[in-house]
Scaffold this motif. Structure first.
Motif, PDB file in Angstrom:
ATOM      1  N   UNK A 140       0.846  -1.205   0.000  1.00  0.00           N
ATOM      2  CA  UNK A 140       0.000   0.000   0.000  1.00  0.00           C
ATOM      3  C   UNK A 140       0.879   1.253   0.000  1.00  0.00           C
ATOM      4  N   UNK A 141       1.944   1.246   0.786  1.00  0.00           N
ATOM      5  CA  UNK A 141       2.836   2.415   0.828  1.00  0.00           C
ATOM      6  C   UNK A 141       3.418   2.700  -0.553  1.00  0.00           C
ATOM      7  N   UNK A 142       3.798   1.628  -1.255  1.00  0.00           N
ATOM      8  CA  UNK A 142       4.449   1.800  -2.563  1.00  0.00           C
ATOM      9  C   UNK A 142       3.493   2.377  -3.603  1.00  0.00           C
ATOM     10  N   UNK A 143       2.167   2.365  -3.338  1.00  0.00           N
ATOM     11  CA  UNK A 143       1.215   2.933  -4.324  1.00  0.00           C
ATOM     12  C   UNK A 143       1.305   4.446  -4.403  1.00  0.00           C
ATOM     13  N   UNK A 144       1.666   5.113  -3.302  1.00  0.00           N
ATOM     14  CA  UNK A 144       1.707   6.584  -3.338  1.00  0.00           C
ATOM     15  C   UNK A 144       3.091   7.151  -3.047  1.00  0.00           C
ATOM     16  N   UNK A 145       3.962   6.356  -2.433  1.00  0.00           N
ATOM     17  CA  UNK A 145       5.279   6.890  -2.044  1.00  0.00           C
ATOM     18  C   UNK A 145       6.157   7.126  -3.267  1.00  0.00           C
ATOM     19  N   UNK A 146       7.166   7.973  -3.094  1.00  0.00           N
ATOM     20  CA  UNK A 146       8.228   8.095  -4.104  1.00  0.00           C
ATOM     21  C   UNK A 146       9.421   7.278  -3.616  1.00  0.00           C
ATOM     22  N   UNK A 147      10.299   6.929  -4.562  1.00  0.00           N
ATOM     23  CA  UNK A 147      11.509   6.136  -4.250  1.00  0.00           C
ATOM     24  C   UNK A 147      12.715   6.949  -4.660  1.00  0.00           C
ATOM     25  N   UNK A 148      13.289   7.759  -3.766  1.00  0.00           N
ATOM     26  CA  UNK A 148      14.433   8.586  -4.165  1.00  0.00           C
ATOM     27  C   UNK A 148      15.560   7.744  -4.766  1.00  0.00           C
ATOM     28  N   UNK A 149      16.173   8.288  -5.831  1.00  0.00           N
ATOM     29  CA  UNK A 149      17.231   7.530  -6.527  1.00  0.00           C
ATOM     30  C   UNK A 149      18.564   7.599  -5.796  1.00  0.00           C
ATOM     31  N   UNK A 150      18.887   8.784  -5.303  1.00  0.00           N
ATOM     32  CA  UNK A 150      20.159   8.985  -4.587  1.00  0.00           C
ATOM     33  C   UNK A 150      19.897   9.791  -3.320  1.00  0.00           C
ATOM     34  N   UNK A 151      20.875   9.702  -2.387  1.00  0.00           N
ATOM     35  CA  UNK A 151      20.888  10.623  -1.249  1.00  0.00           C
ATOM     36  C   UNK A 151      22.140  11.467  -1.420  1.00  0.00           C
TER      37      UNK A 151
END
Ligand SMILES: Cc1cc2nc3c(=O)[nH]c(=O)nc-3n(C[C@H](O)[C@H](O)[C@H](O)COP(=O)(O)OP(=O)(O)OC[C@H]3O[C@@H](n4cnc5c(N)ncnc54)[C@H](O)[C@@H]3O)c2cc1C
Length: 376
Positions: A60-71
């Motif tokens: 469910x979290x992955x449906x709206x969250x973003x996944x930053x590529x780098x820090x």
């Protein structure tokens, strides 16, 4: 066991889900009348995503969250990069989970939906917690008393349960005001690295800008701080003055200033801290999340530590009975206090990943496997 939890924040709800899975009878008391779309960002690093995946809410979290590529860390005036850590797939490979950045309301909704129906009693404040033989009782704002085998104070930085257990002490204002804003991605056209988590390090620790994507990358979150002598207001979303904020960062690199230029409105709140504690529990009453270990957000670990606490607390209580709950709480705090104290102190030092890219001790922690031993 019959368990009462004060506070339906990230920590309280995550603990309730884990404890319900073990068959306990859990009621959460939440002083708010309902969940509003309050706050903005929550940053979930791989250690927290791994904890929440185990509770069954990861999809469910992955449906709206973003996944930053780098820090990324950058220097305020030159724009030079001082560190770049691959996240997303690289974090998944290294730590078993990616970093997710999500609106706080979406995280709360995912947690609420994983609870048994009627778990939360809204508009009910826990005014005090009292020990009651081997058990505990919560004194509620509706004038009633809730008797339980275990009471958990997950009621945030101004925790009433903490005051009942350890006396009135007040969080210390750090002298920093934090600003938060969200803008639609299209307004940031031309700004580089919008799909990454970037921290712009200022000339002094009082000034920094942090930015990362939200809502599958369609929105961009911006956080910044300014110094202030004192603070008397209460709230997470007080209106701020975007013009004043831009002026405070007028000497920053043009790419950092462009982030503030893209913001239309901004909210502000104060940054408070407390010192790490030696104990969180008395008898059958304990603390969790910000109630136990409030921290400044410079390692972005507030919600992450609350999620880890919830999993470790439930594991310590697995198989516990009213007769041995106090011992289980001692195992919980023995496992959690050293780690959360280190993160509280590291957050205050405000140098996390400024240089270097080894994040293993924070992001590689496995709440489902961390050792549980008797307190010394
Ligand atoms: C309204 C709000 C907005 C926030 N916005 C942000 C944000 O934008 N970005 C960010 O990084 N962090 C934000 N935070 C903080 C962040 O959620 C926490 O640092 C982190 O998630 C740890 O969670 P927690 O469950 O320990 O505490 P919290 O998230 O603070 O949750 C505590 C809960 O307890 C309730 N409560 C408090 N006292 C009582 C009482 N006596 N009886 C019953 N219920 C009580 C509160 O209403 C709240 O729902 C916010 C917190 C709040 C309360």
């Amino acid at each position: 066991m019959k368990i009462g939890i004060a506070g339906a924040g990230v920590g309280g709800m995550a603990a309730a889900i884990a404890l319900q899975k073990q068959g306990h009878d859990v009621t959460i008391f939440e002083r708010a009348r309902a969940f509003g779309r309050i706050g903005a960002d929550v940053n979930l690093t791989p250690n927290a995503v791994h904890a929440l995946d185990g509770l069954g809410i990861g999809a469910v979290l992955r449906k709206t969250a973003a996944r930053p590529e780098y820090r990324i860390s950058r220097t305020w005036d030159s724009g030079a990069e001082t560190s770049r850590l691959p996240m997303s797939t690289a974090a998944e490979e290294r730590y078993g989970a990616p970093q997710l950045t999500i609106h706080r309301a979406d995280l709360l909704a995912a947690l609420e939906n994983a609870l048994a129906p009627q778990t939360i009693r809204f508009a009910t404040q826990v005014e005090a917690a009292v020990r009651n033989g081997g058990g505990a009782a919560a004194i509620l704002s509706d004038g009633t008393r809730f008797e339980a085998d275990l009471l958990i104070g997950a009621d945030g930085i101004h925790s009433a349960v903490r005051h009942s257990l350890f006396g009135e002490d007040h969080p210390r204002f750090t002298g920093l005001v934090s600003y938060r804003a969200v803008f639609p991605r299209a307004r940031g056209d031309g700004i580089p690295n919008l799909d990454s988590f970037t921290k712009w390090w200022g000339p002094t620790p009082e000034r920094q800008i942090v930015t990362f994507p939200l809502n599958l990358g369609s929105e961009i979150f911006v956080f910044a701080t300014t110094p202030q002598e004192d603070w008397t207001e209460e709230g997470w979303t007080l209106p701020g003055d975007i013009g004043e904020l831009r002026a405070a960062y007028a000497d920053f690199h043009p790419e950092a200033r462009a982030l503030l230029d893209a913001c239309e409105t901004v909210t502000r709140s104060a940054l408070h801290v407390r010192e790490p504690m030696e104990r969180w529990s008395e008898g059958a009453i304990t603390l969790l999340g910000d109630a136990a270990h409030p921290m400044v957000p410079f390692m972005a670990q507030g919600a992450c530590m609350a999620s880890e606490d919830a999993v470790v607390l439930a594991r310590a209580l697995d198989g516990a009975t009213p007769a041995n709950v106090a011992g289980a709480l001692r195992r919980y705090e023995a496992a959690r206090i050293p780690r959360t104290a280190k993160v509280q102190e590291g957050s205050l030092a405000n140098d996390w990943l400024k240089q270097g890219t080894n994040a293993d001790w924070v992001y590689g922690y496995d709440a489902w496997a961390a050792e549980l031993t008797e307190a010394a």
